[in-house]
Every structure is written in C-alpha cells, then in structure tokens.
Design a protein around this motif. Structure first.
Motif, PDB file in Angstrom:
ATOM      1  N   ASN A   1     -65.949 -16.077 -21.881  1.00  0.00           N
ATOM      2  CA  ASN A   1     -66.827 -15.514 -20.846  1.00  0.00           C
ATOM      3  C   ASN A   1     -67.977 -14.732 -21.454  1.00  0.00           C
ATOM      4  O   ASN A   1     -68.805 -14.182 -20.731  1.00  0.00           O
ATOM      5  N   SER A   2     -68.037 -14.669 -22.762  1.00  0.00           N
ATOM      6  CA  SER A   2     -69.072 -13.899 -23.459  1.00  0.00           C
ATOM      7  C   SER A   2     -70.370 -14.670 -23.679  1.00  0.00           C
ATOM      8  O   SER A   2     -71.362 -14.092 -24.110  1.00  0.00           O
ATOM      9  N   TYR A   3     -70.352 -15.984 -23.406  1.00  0.00           N
ATOM     10  CA  TYR A   3     -71.537 -16.814 -23.659  1.00  0.00           C
ATOM     11  C   TYR A   3     -71.905 -17.639 -22.437  1.00  0.00           C
ATOM     12  O   TYR A   3     -71.034 -18.084 -21.695  1.00  0.00           O
ATOM     13  N   LYS A   4     -73.191 -17.863 -22.258  1.00  0.00           N
ATOM     14  CA  LYS A   4     -73.676 -18.748 -21.204  1.00  0.00           C
ATOM     15  C   LYS A   4     -73.812 -20.134 -21.819  1.00  0.00           C
ATOM     16  O   LYS A   4     -74.705 -20.371 -22.637  1.00  0.00           O
ATOM     17  N   THR A   5     -72.909 -21.018 -21.438  1.00  0.00           N
ATOM     18  CA  THR A   5     -72.848 -22.337 -22.069  1.00  0.00           C
ATOM     19  C   THR A   5     -72.858 -23.468 -21.038  1.00  0.00           C
ATOM     20  O   THR A   5     -72.201 -24.487 -21.223  1.00  0.00           O
ATOM     21  N   SER A   6     -73.615 -23.293 -19.994  1.00  0.00           N
ATOM     22  CA  SER A   6     -73.644 -24.318 -18.951  1.00  0.00           C
ATOM     23  C   SER A   6     -74.337 -25.587 -19.450  1.00  0.00           C
ATOM     24  O   SER A   6     -75.128 -25.556 -20.391  1.00  0.00           O
ATOM     25  N   SER A   7     -74.020 -26.688 -18.797  1.00  0.00           N
ATOM     26  CA  SER A   7     -74.654 -27.966 -19.118  1.00  0.00           C
ATOM     27  C   SER A   7     -76.124 -27.901 -18.745  1.00  0.00           C
ATOM     28  O   SER A   7     -76.517 -27.140 -17.853  1.00  0.00           O
ATOM     29  N   THR A   8     -76.934 -28.705 -19.418  1.00  0.00           N
ATOM     30  CA  THR A   8     -78.364 -28.740 -19.128  1.00  0.00           C
ATOM     31  C   THR A   8     -78.809 -30.165 -18.840  1.00  0.00           C
ATOM     32  O   THR A   8     -78.085 -31.129 -19.116  1.00  0.00           O
ATOM     33  N   TYR A   9     -80.010 -30.295 -18.314  1.00  0.00           N
ATOM     34  CA  TYR A   9     -80.542 -31.600 -17.928  1.00  0.00           C
ATOM     35  C   TYR A   9     -80.670 -32.545 -19.122  1.00  0.00           C
ATOM     36  O   TYR A   9     -81.082 -32.149 -20.205  1.00  0.00           O
ATOM     37  N   SER A  10     -80.333 -33.808 -18.866  1.00  0.00           N
ATOM     38  CA  SER A  10     -80.534 -34.872 -19.845  1.00  0.00           C
ATOM     39  C   SER A  10     -81.135 -36.076 -19.125  1.00  0.00           C
ATOM     40  O   SER A  10     -80.652 -36.473 -18.062  1.00  0.00           O
TER      41      SER A  10
ATOM     42  N   TYR B   1     -75.027 -39.903 -19.660  1.00  0.00           N
ATOM     43  CA  TYR B   1     -74.671 -38.769 -18.793  1.00  0.00           C
ATOM     44  C   TYR B   1     -75.091 -39.110 -17.367  1.00  0.00           C
ATOM     45  O   TYR B   1     -76.182 -38.749 -16.929  1.00  0.00           O
ATOM     46  N   PRO B   2     -74.239 -39.826 -16.622  1.00  0.00           N
ATOM     47  CA  PRO B   2     -74.595 -40.302 -15.273  1.00  0.00           C
ATOM     48  C   PRO B   2     -75.036 -39.198 -14.307  1.00  0.00           C
ATOM     49  O   PRO B   2     -75.849 -39.439 -13.420  1.00  0.00           O
ATOM     50  N   ASP B   3     -74.543 -37.986 -14.509  1.00  0.00           N
ATOM     51  CA  ASP B   3     -74.945 -36.876 -13.642  1.00  0.00           C
ATOM     52  C   ASP B   3     -76.191 -36.155 -14.187  1.00  0.00           C
ATOM     53  O   ASP B   3     -76.612 -35.148 -13.637  1.00  0.00           O
ATOM     54  N   ASN B   4     -76.751 -36.701 -15.266  1.00  0.00           N
ATOM     55  CA  ASN B   4     -77.934 -36.148 -15.939  1.00  0.00           C
ATOM     56  C   ASN B   4     -77.704 -34.740 -16.478  1.00  0.00           C
ATOM     57  O   ASN B   4     -78.643 -33.965 -16.640  1.00  0.00           O
ATOM     58  N   LEU B   5     -76.465 -34.408 -16.781  1.00  0.00           N
ATOM     59  CA  LEU B   5     -76.140 -33.113 -17.377  1.00  0.00           C
ATOM     60  C   LEU B   5     -75.444 -33.338 -18.706  1.00  0.00           C
ATOM     61  O   LEU B   5     -74.411 -34.006 -18.770  1.00  0.00           O
ATOM     62  N   ILE B   6     -76.019 -32.781 -19.760  1.00  0.00           N
ATOM     63  CA  ILE B   6     -75.413 -32.899 -21.084  1.00  0.00           C
ATOM     64  C   ILE B   6     -74.593 -31.630 -21.345  1.00  0.00           C
ATOM     65  O   ILE B   6     -75.102 -30.518 -21.197  1.00  0.00           O
TER      66      ILE B   6
END
Length: 81
Positions: A29-38, A44-49
């Motif tokens: 929980n100490s880092y912001k590691t969300s997926s980003t656009y691809s 990446y069918p949802d366009n999130l890497i």
C-alpha cells in the motif's frame, strides 16, 4: 516498427530479482502502481498495461539503463505518503 527487446534479459537472474521487487511494490500500500494506458490492444485487450509489465518492458528495451537506479527512482516517484 516494433521495438526489439533483449529476450535474454527476461531470463536473467537480474530480471528475476527486478520482477520480484516490482511485484512486491504492487502488493504494498506504500506505492501507487496502477495499470496505465497501452495502445497495444492485441497484447492488452483492455488497453491497460500492468505496472510490472510496463517497467520490465522498459528495462528490456533500454539496455543502457542501470536497473538498480531505475528501481530506486521508481520507488521514490511512486511512494505514497
């Protein structure tokens, strides 16, 4: 034009340790590691890497980057609180 990756990088001990560190960051929980656009909708069918894939791919395509410095900077930039 596709970017040529160092396929040997992913099999190296260094890459295994880096992937372990990145994965630990995503479970913390100490880092912001969300997926980003691809734009690669085939891979990446949802366009999130995912965070780990994004940074492993970067390191594999930029062999002159010092992985230890890269991870240290990444930890500083994504640190929450």
């Amino acid at each position: 034009m596709a970017v040529k990756k160092r396929s040997s990088f992913f099999l190296s001990e260094e890459a295994i340790e880096i992937k372990k560190t990145l994965t630990q960051m995503t479970t913390s929980n100490s880092y912001k590691t969300s997926s980003t656009y691809s734009a690669n909708s085939e891979q990446y069918p949802d366009n999130l890497i995912p965070f780990v894939d994004k940074h492993m791919n970067y390191l594999s395509t930029h062999p002159s980057t010092n992985p230890r410095h890269y991870i240290a900077n990444l930890q500083l930039m994504t640190r929450i609180g």
